[in-house]
Design a protein around this motif. Structure first.
Motif, mmCIF file in Angstrom:
data_model
loop_
_atom_site.group_PDB
_atom_site.id
_atom_site.type_symbol
_atom_site.label_atom_id
_atom_site.label_comp_id
_atom_site.label_asym_id
_atom_site.label_seq_id
_atom_site.Cartn_x
_atom_site.Cartn_y
_atom_site.Cartn_z
ATOM 1 N N TRP A 28 53.609 31.098 -36.235
ATOM 2 C CA TRP A 28 53.225 32.412 -36.221
ATOM 3 C C TRP A 28 52.711 32.695 -37.496
ATOM 4 O O TRP A 28 53.541 32.333 -38.570
ATOM 5 N N ILE A 29 51.672 33.705 -37.830
ATOM 6 C CA ILE A 29 51.509 34.140 -39.006
ATOM 7 C C ILE A 29 51.954 35.557 -38.881
ATOM 8 O O ILE A 29 51.673 36.573 -38.261
ATOM 9 N N VAL A 30 53.236 36.154 -39.805
ATOM 10 C CA VAL A 30 53.755 37.331 -40.093
ATOM 11 C C VAL A 30 53.615 38.104 -41.559
ATOM 12 O O VAL A 30 53.387 37.561 -42.463
ATOM 13 N N LYS A 31 53.592 39.322 -41.342
ATOM 14 C CA LYS A 31 53.804 40.214 -42.431
ATOM 15 C C LYS A 31 55.057 39.982 -43.476
ATOM 16 O O LYS A 31 56.262 40.325 -42.609
ATOM 17 N N ALA A 32 55.109 39.349 -44.452
ATOM 18 C CA ALA A 32 56.280 39.400 -45.112
ATOM 19 C C ALA A 32 56.627 40.556 -46.193
ATOM 20 O O ALA A 32 57.862 40.945 -46.431
ATOM 21 N N ALA A 33 55.521 41.293 -46.603
ATOM 22 C CA ALA A 33 55.605 42.523 -47.512
ATOM 23 C C ALA A 33 54.159 43.159 -47.234
ATOM 24 O O ALA A 33 53.325 42.530 -46.787
ATOM 25 N N GLN A 34 54.280 44.534 -47.591
ATOM 26 C CA GLN A 34 53.351 45.393 -47.819
ATOM 27 C C GLN A 34 53.316 46.456 -48.809
ATOM 28 O O GLN A 34 54.336 46.998 -48.755
ATOM 29 N N SER A 35 52.525 46.600 -49.611
ATOM 30 C CA SER A 35 52.336 47.854 -50.471
ATOM 31 C C SER A 35 50.968 48.298 -50.337
ATOM 32 O O SER A 35 49.853 47.938 -51.028
ATOM 33 N N GLY A 36 50.870 49.719 -49.609
ATOM 34 C CA GLY A 36 49.658 50.104 -49.400
ATOM 35 C C GLY A 36 48.792 49.433 -48.634
ATOM 36 O O GLY A 36 49.159 48.940 -47.530
ATOM 37 N N CYS A 37 47.474 48.974 -49.145
ATOM 38 C CA CYS A 37 46.745 48.174 -48.300
ATOM 39 C C CYS A 37 46.743 46.630 -48.583
ATOM 40 O O CYS A 37 46.009 45.919 -48.224
ATOM 41 N N THR A 38 47.803 46.214 -49.598
ATOM 42 C CA THR A 38 47.970 44.856 -49.957
ATOM 43 C C THR A 38 49.148 44.226 -49.182
ATOM 44 O O THR A 38 50.236 44.751 -49.090
ATOM 45 N N TYR A 39 48.965 43.117 -48.387
ATOM 46 C CA TYR A 39 49.666 42.580 -47.621
ATOM 47 C C TYR A 39 50.270 41.066 -48.344
ATOM 48 O O TYR A 39 49.252 40.265 -48.665
ATOM 49 N N THR A 40 51.442 40.850 -47.834
ATOM 50 C CA THR A 40 51.786 39.191 -48.108
ATOM 51 C C THR A 40 52.005 38.604 -46.690
ATOM 52 O O THR A 40 52.897 39.219 -45.978
#
Length: 195
Positions: A28-40
């Protein structure tokens, strides 16, 4: 493109999640972090729950992920080890999966929707989709192992559900309705035709 149109409740989608979790060649590819429109984003072998949202699933044998830059003059980003993660800036603040454009090797996508929109308390349309051999003519065919996994997924979905004509489609289109969703549909719950 190849689609598997489904109707599933949260209980039903847990069967799908467990099957994917137990597949050794995908992550699975998951969201590890987010700051505004920038995702890890990062790849993980298992997830514990599936919410109503979009998911990406990467076949590990297809090699690095190609992340489009979105700019003609900027080269795409290659992610050699998605388990290590990468950063991507999008034009939205509510993304639940990375944007891959039309590049290969492209991951599979799963859209889970239990809550429908077409009628009060209707059952939403969920689906798996994948580019498959869409880009074969330009020298980017699907990886044979990724194609094999897609066929296994299709067999799993077919064996775990009941193929049912979509309402209001004159029998031209069918959906795979999982057990609890089928029970609710037979009790009168509408199946959404559109995603």
């Amino acid at each position: 493109m190849s689609w598997l149109v489904m109707h599933a409740t949260a209980k039903d989608i847990a069967l799908v999640r467990d099957w994917v979790n137990d597949s050794p060649d995908v992550a699975w590819i998951v969201k590890a972090a987010q700051s505004g429109c920038t995702y890890t984003w990062r790849a993980v072998p298992r997830v514990e729950t599936l919410a109503e949202q979009q998911y990406a699933i990467w076949h590990t044998q297809t090699g690095p992920l190609n992340i489009p830059s979105g700019e003609v003059d900027t080269p795409d980003l290659l992610v050699p080890d998605p388990f290590q993660g990468w950063t991507q800036t999008l034009d939205q603040t509510n993304a639940t999966a990375p944007w891959f454009g039309d590049n290969l090797p492209g991951p599979y996508s799963l859209q889970f929707r239990e809550s429908g929109k077409e009628q009060l308390n209707s059952l939403g349309r969920s689906e798996f989709y994948w580019a498959l051999d869409r880009f074969k003519s330009i020298g980017k065919p699907a990886h044979p192992e990724a194609r094999r996994w897609w066929q296994q997924l299709r067999r799993f979905v077919e064996q775990s559900s009941t193929k049912t004509p979509l309402p209001d489609s004159s029998g031209r289109f069918s959906t795979f309705v999982f057990p609890e969703a089928l029970q609710q549909h037979r009790a009168g719950r509408h199946l959404d035709v559109n995603p």
